[in-house]
Design a protein around this motif. Structure first.
Motif, PDB file in Angstrom:
ATOM      1  N   GLN A   1      -3.119  40.981 -15.608  1.00 54.66           N
ATOM      2  CA  GLN A   1      -3.391  39.644 -14.876  1.00 54.66           C
ATOM      3  C   GLN A   1      -4.636  39.790 -13.926  1.00 54.66           C
ATOM      4  N   THR A   2      -5.326  38.891 -13.737  1.00 50.88           N
ATOM      5  CA  THR A   2      -6.325  38.709 -12.785  1.00 50.88           C
ATOM      6  C   THR A   2      -5.777  38.267 -11.418  1.00 50.88           C
ATOM      7  N   ASN A   3      -6.729  38.072 -10.570  1.00 53.55           N
ATOM      8  CA  ASN A   3      -6.411  37.588  -9.126  1.00 53.55           C
ATOM      9  C   ASN A   3      -5.858  36.322  -9.247  1.00 53.55           C
TER      10      ASN A   3
ATOM     11  N   ILE B   1      -6.094  38.773 -19.125  1.00 51.71           N
ATOM     12  CA  ILE B   1      -7.570  39.074 -19.540  1.00 51.71           C
ATOM     13  C   ILE B   1      -7.281  40.161 -20.627  1.00 51.71           C
TER      14      ILE B   1
ATOM     15  N   ILE C   1      -9.414  34.937 -21.786  1.00 48.87           N
ATOM     16  CA  ILE C   1      -8.855  34.982 -20.262  1.00 48.87           C
ATOM     17  C   ILE C   1      -8.119  33.541 -20.485  1.00 48.87           C
TER      18      ILE C   1
ATOM     19  N   ALA D   1     -16.223  41.282 -11.153  1.00 44.62           N
ATOM     20  CA  ALA D   1     -14.979  41.947 -11.526  1.00 44.62           C
ATOM     21  C   ALA D   1     -14.285  42.238 -10.337  1.00 44.62           C
TER      22      ALA D   1
ATOM     23  N   SER E   1     -10.564  41.981  -9.673  1.00 50.46           N
ATOM     24  CA  SER E   1      -9.367  42.045  -9.743  1.00 50.46           C
ATOM     25  C   SER E   1      -9.357  43.410 -10.597  1.00 50.46           C
TER      26      SER E   1
ATOM     27  N   ALA F   1      -7.632  44.216 -13.103  1.00 54.34           N
ATOM     28  CA  ALA F   1      -7.410  43.929 -14.594  1.00 54.34           C
ATOM     29  C   ALA F   1      -8.915  43.758 -15.142  1.00 54.34           C
ATOM     30  N   SER F   2      -9.797  43.030 -14.562  1.00 50.49           N
ATOM     31  CA  SER F   2     -11.067  42.770 -14.822  1.00 50.49           C
ATOM     32  C   SER F   2     -11.964  44.261 -14.685  1.00 50.49           C
TER      33      SER F   2
END
Length: 145
Positions: free
Chosen positions: A34-36, A41, A84, A125, A127, A129-130
């Motif tokens: 998960q992203t913020n 993603i 995403i 980028a 987070s 994850a990213s």
């Protein structure tokens, strides 16, 4: 009779190579979490490659990208496809330095076209994850040089 000898091996060869070609174009989606914002993603690992593009992505080079008259500066970038929140996107990054992620990593993607030209916007980028996805893009770019 000799003609028949040559026809059979050629037809067998085409049957053998067809599945190999189809298999190399499959997508390989890898989940990075998960992203913020809470969206998942994913990266299509088979989409990572180098391309040459205009240094300024806001220019619409209608004269032809590889024209001899083209005097626009170009750069080598890493392009990739990601997903995403269930939305597929195409993107590129300049944040790879020989397989390593640079400081303040980012990529550019687009969702709209104006005059048949993509309108890119910057994504940081920011987070884990990213950053992990972008690091994987950089690592995979080493094998596509």
């Amino acid at each position: 009779m000799q003609l028949l000898k040559y026809v059979i091996p050629i037809s067998c060869l085409s049957i053998i190579t067809t599945p190999v070609l189809a298999q190399s174009q499959q997508k390989k989606w890898v989940d990075f979490g998960q992203t913020n914002s809470g969206e998942i993603i994913k990266l299509n690992e088979n989409s990572v490659k180098f391309e040459i593009m205009l240094a300024d992505d806001t220019l619409n080079n209608e004269d032809g990208f590889y024209s001899d008259n083209d005097k626009y500066p170009k750069v080598k970038v890493v392009v990739f496809e990601y997903n995403i929140g269930g939305r597929k996107r195409n993107a590129y990054t300049k944040s790879c330095d020989y397989g390593k992620l640079t400081t303040n990593p980012s990529w550019k993607t687009y969702t709209t076209f104006i005059d048949y030209w993509p309108q890119y916007f910057l994504i940081s980028a920011d987070s884990v994850a990213s950053q992990n996805m972008l690091q994987r893009v950089c690592t995979l770019s080493l094998s596509s040089q």
